[in-house]
Design a protein around this motif. Structure first.
Motif, short mmCIF file in Angstrom:
data_model
loop_
_atom_site.label_atom_id
_atom_site.label_comp_id
_atom_site.label_asym_id
_atom_site.label_seq_id
_atom_site.Cartn_x
_atom_site.Cartn_y
_atom_site.Cartn_z
N ASN A 92 0.82 -1.21 0.00
CA ASN A 92 0.00 0.00 0.00
C ASN A 92 0.86 1.26 0.00
O ASN A 92 0.55 2.24 -0.68
CB ASN A 92 -0.92 0.02 1.23
N ASP A 95 2.33 1.43 -3.66
CA ASP A 95 1.34 1.60 -4.74
C ASP A 95 0.66 2.96 -4.69
O ASP A 95 0.38 3.58 -5.71
CB ASP A 95 0.30 0.50 -4.70
N GLY A 96 0.34 3.41 -3.47
CA GLY A 96 -0.33 4.69 -3.35
C GLY A 96 0.65 5.85 -3.41
O GLY A 96 0.25 7.01 -3.41
N PHE A 98 2.60 6.78 -1.06
CA PHE A 98 2.41 7.52 0.17
C PHE A 98 3.71 7.78 0.92
O PHE A 98 3.97 8.88 1.37
CB PHE A 98 1.44 6.79 1.10
#
Lengths: 160, 468
Positions: A92, A95-96, A98
C-alpha cells in the motif's frame, strides 16, 4: 533531512497506526490527526514534513487499510524505517505513493535514535545520520518497486 | 513439472509478465463501505468505468449498526459512508447487498454462502481477511484501496509471485467437539509467529484439515493473515463441492465444473513447497490468547507466561511480552482459567457462521450468563441469522441473557457502537487482540465460540473439554 520518531516495538499493527473508529473519515487531514493514536496520541503534533518513523520487526501487520500509510504520510512522514514490514502495508505504501518503506538490519535499527536527524538517499541506498555522523546501508528496493516509487505510485507508473 | 495447488491457480490466471511482476486476472471482487470510497473517487476523477461490474459484489458490514435496522443510523459519519457505497454501486452498476437485503452480512461470510466464492478462482477485497475464501481452494487476498481502484478499472492486479508454505495438520483432534478450528489455527500462529508466513501462500493439508467442515476451514484460512500470509488455501474436495451446491450464484454447469476441479485443483504428489510446518492435531488443546498479538496464545491449561520464558532469549520479544502483560493487566503465573472477564463477543468473519453459533448454543443451552458479564452474539450474515432462528438458537441465547444482534463486523474492530470501554476484558471469537482493536483501552482474549460461550456462563475461562 528529517527527524527520527522512534518506537522500539515489533509488530506495530494497523489498529495502532490508525484505530478502526477513524476509518469512517473520508478526509485525509482528519485521518492524519489520529495517526499512531494507539500508542502515542501526540504523534500528529510531533511530526514535521520530511520526518521518519523508525520501528522494529513486522511493521504494519494486520488490516489492509490504506488509511495506515495515508495517516502517516499526511502527517508529514516521508518514510518508515523498520527491520521488516507486513506485506500489505508495504505494498500500500508503494502503490499509493504515500511513503518510503525502508528495511534495515537489526543493528542499524538499534543505532538510529529518537530525535536523530537523518538523510535517506534511495539512489545509493544509504541512510546518513547527521546527528551521530554515521552512515548505514538500507536494503535496496527491488527494481520494479524503485520504479513505482520514482513515478509516485502505481497509477503514475508506466512500464517501459 | 509437478505443481502445488496455488501454482496451478497462479499460472491459469496469468495475463502478462511486466518487468518481473505478473499481471493476474481477478475472477471475483468483493467491495465494502470502508476501503472503497476513495477508489470510486479515483475512477470518477479519471473518467474510468468498472470493467466487470458483473464480477464485482458489494455489501456493507464494517460500520453498520447491529441493533434495530428500522431505525435511522445515529452516527452521521457512518451513515454517510454507507450512503456513499449505495450511490457508488448505483452509479457503476455493481450489485449491492444493502442493509435491507436478506443477503447482507460480513463480506467473507456472504461470498461463500451465496456461491460467489468458487474453487480455483482468484478473489480480492479491500480487507485483509479475504484469505477466508481460500477455504474453497481459491487464491484470495486482501488489498488496499489503490489496488481496489486498479481492480475495479482493469479486473487485474500486478503481483509478485508469493512463495508456497505447506501447513500440515496431521492426525485427529482428541475431542473434536471441544478442540475447534480456531484452536488449530491459533496453535499454528503461536508456532510460526505473526510474520512466519510473510511473502507466502499457505496451503493447509493433512488428515485434520480434510476432517473439517467448510465453516471450520474458513476459520482456519481467515487467520492466515494473522500468521503474516496474505492468502491461505485448502484443496477442494467433496465437502467443498457439497457446500456450494444450489447456492444463489453457483454456476448452472456445476457438475461439469466439479469433474474438472477434481482433476486439476490439487497439489501434485511430488510438488515441492518452499517451506513446510507440521503439527500434530492430537496435541492441540483449547487456546486462549493472553497478549496483544495472536501469536501470544497458550493452552487453556497453562498460565500467563513469564516474558523471559516466552521470549526464549529474544530481547525484543521479551519487551513485547512485558508491554503486552502491562496492557492486558495480567501477571505471569496466573492460570488462564483464573482470568475474569467482563464481556463476551461471539461474532466476526472468523467465527460467526452457523456451525459456530450451533456449537456455542450447545454450551449455553439451559444455562445463564454470569451476572457480571455482558455477552452478545452477532451473526455473520442475515442468512446465518435466519437459519439460526429457524433452529431456535436465538431463543437459547436470549434465554441465557445473551444479546442477539443483526449481522455485521461489530465488536471485532470497533467501528460501530459495539466497543469495549477502557479496561474492559473480553472473551472474543474474533481474529485480532491488538491494543485498542475492540475499543481504546479494551482487552481482547481470542478464543473459539464454545470457549467464549463457556466463559460467558462462568465469568472466567474454563477448559471446555470438561463440558463436552
Amino acid at each position: 533531512m528529517g527527524k527520527v520518531i522512534k518506537y522500539e516495538k515489533d509488530n506495530i499493527d494497523t489498529d495502532v497506526i490508525i484505530p478502526g473508529q477513524y476509518l469512517k473519515l473520508h478526509d485525509y487531514d482528519e485521518i492524519a490527526k489520529h495517526a499512531m493514536e494507539g500508542i502515542d496520541p501526540d504523534f500528529h503534533s510531533k511530526v514535521q514534513k520530511g520526518d521518519f518513523l523508525v520501528a522494529g520487526r513486522n511493521f504494519g501487520c494486520g488490516s489492509s487499510r490504506e488509511h495506515a500509510p495515508i495517516a502517516l504520510s499526511q502527517c508529514g512522514i516521508k518514510g518508515v524505517i523498520a527491520v521488516s514490514f507486513a506485506r500489505i502495508f508495504y505494498r500500500n505504501a508503494v502503490d499509493g505513493g504515500f511513503l518510503l518503506p525502508i528495511e534495515v538490519d537489526e543493528e542499524t535499527y538499534k543505532k538510529i535514535g529518537n530525535g536523530d536527524q537523518i538523510e535517506v538517499d534511495i539512489g545509493t541506498n544509504q541512510i546518513k545520520n547527521v546527528t551521530k555522523n554515521q552512515t548505514y546501508a538500507m536494503k535496496p528496493f527491488s527494481e520494479i518497486v524503485a520504479k513505482i516509487i520514482s513515478a509516485g505510485g502505481l497509477f503514475k507508473y508506466k512500464p517501459d | 513439472m509437478a505443481k502445488t495447488l496455488f501454482e496451478k491457480i497462479w499460472d491459469s490466471h496469468k495475463v502478462d509478465e511486466i518487468e518481473g511482476r505478473t499481471l493476474i486476472y481477478i475472477d471475483r471482487h468483493m467491495v465494502h463501505e470502508v476501503t472503497s470510497p476513495q477508489a470510486f473517487d479515483g475512477l470518477r476523477i479519471n473518467k474510468r468505468k468498472v470493467r466487470r461490474p458483473d464480477l464485482t459484489f458489494a455489501t456493507m458490514d464494517h460500520n453498520v449498526p447491529t441493533t434495530n435496522r428500522s431505525l435511522p443510523i445515529v452516527d452521521q459519519i457512518s451513515a454517510t459512508q454507507i450512503k456513499t457505497l449505495e450511490k457508488n454501486c448505483q452509479e457503476f452498476g455493481i450489485p449491492l447487498f444493502g442493509l435491507d437485503s436478506p443477503y447482507q452480512g460480513i463480506v467473507h461470510v456472504i461470498g461463500p454462502e451465496l456461491g460467489i466464492t468458487l474453487p480455483g478462482t482468484t478473489i480480492v477485497c479491500g480487507d485483509s481477511h479475504t484469505s477466508t475464501h481460500g477455504a474453497f481452494g481459491a487464491f484470495a487476498l486482501g488489498i488496499g484501496t489503490s489496488d481496489v481502484e486498479h481492480v475495479l478499472a482493469t479486473q487485474c492486479l500486478v503481483l509478485d509471485k508469493p512463495k508456497t508454505f505447506e501447513i500440515r495438520v496431521d492426525g485427529k483432534r482428541k475431542n473434536s467437539h471441544a478442540v475447534t478450528a480456531k484452536d488449530i489455527i491459533l496453535s499454528i500462529i503461536k508456532k510460526i509467529g505473526t510474520a512466519g508466513g510473510n511473502g507466502t501462500v499457505l496451503e493447509y493439508r493433512g488428515q485434520a484439515i480434510s476432517d473439517l467442515s467448510m465453516d471450520e476451514r474458513m476459520t482456519i484460512c481467515n487467520m492466515s493473515i494473522e500468521g503474516g500470509a496474505r492468502a491461505g488455501l485448502v484443496a477442494p474436495d467433496q465437502t467443498t463441492f457439497d457446500y456450494l451446491r444450489g447456492r444463489k450464484y453457483t454456476p448452472k454447469n456445476y457438475d461439469d465444473l466439479i469433474e474438472s476441479w477434481k482433476n486439476t485443483l490439487k497439489t501434485d504428489d511430488n510438488a515441492k513447497f518452499d517451506k513446510s510446518f507440521i503439527i500434530d492435531a492430537s496435541q492441540i488443546a483449547p487456546q486462549v490468547s493472553w497478549g496483544t498479538n495472536p501469536a501470544m496464545t497458550a493452552d487453556v491449561t497453562e498460565s500467563v507466561p513469564e516474558p523471559a520464558e516466552y521470549a526464549r532469549g529474544d530481547s525484543s520479544q521479551e519487551t513485547a511480552a512485558k508491554n503486552a502483560l502491562a496492557y492486558m493487566d495480567l501477571k505471569p503465573g496466573t492460570p488462564l482459567t483464573d482470568i475474569q472477564i467482563d464481556r463476551v463477543f461471539i461474532g466476526s468473519c472468523t467465527n460467526a457462521r452457523l456451525q459456530d453459533l450451533i456449537e456455542a448454543a450447545s454450551i449455553v443451552k439451559g444455562r445463564k450468563v454470569s451476572p457480571k458479564v455482558k455477552a452478545m452474539v452477532v451473526p455473520g450474515s442475515q442468512q446465518v441469522k435466519m437459519e439460526a432462528e429457524k433452529m431456535d438458537l436465538d431463543k437459547i441465547f436470549k434465554e441465557a441473557n445473551f444479546e442477539w444482534r443483526e449481522s455485521g463486523c461489530s465488536m471485532c474492530l470497533g467501528m460501530n457502537p459495539d466497543i469495549l470501554s477502557r479496561g474492559e476484558r473480553c472473551a472474543s471469537t474474533s481474529n485480532r487482540n491488538f491494543e485498542g482493536r475492540q475499543g481504546a483501552g479494551g482487552r481482547t482474549h481470542l478464543v473459539s465460540p464454545i470457549m467464549a460461550a463457556a466463559a460467558a456462563i462462568t465469568g472466567h475461562f474454563v477448559d471446555v473439554r470438561e463440558w463436552v
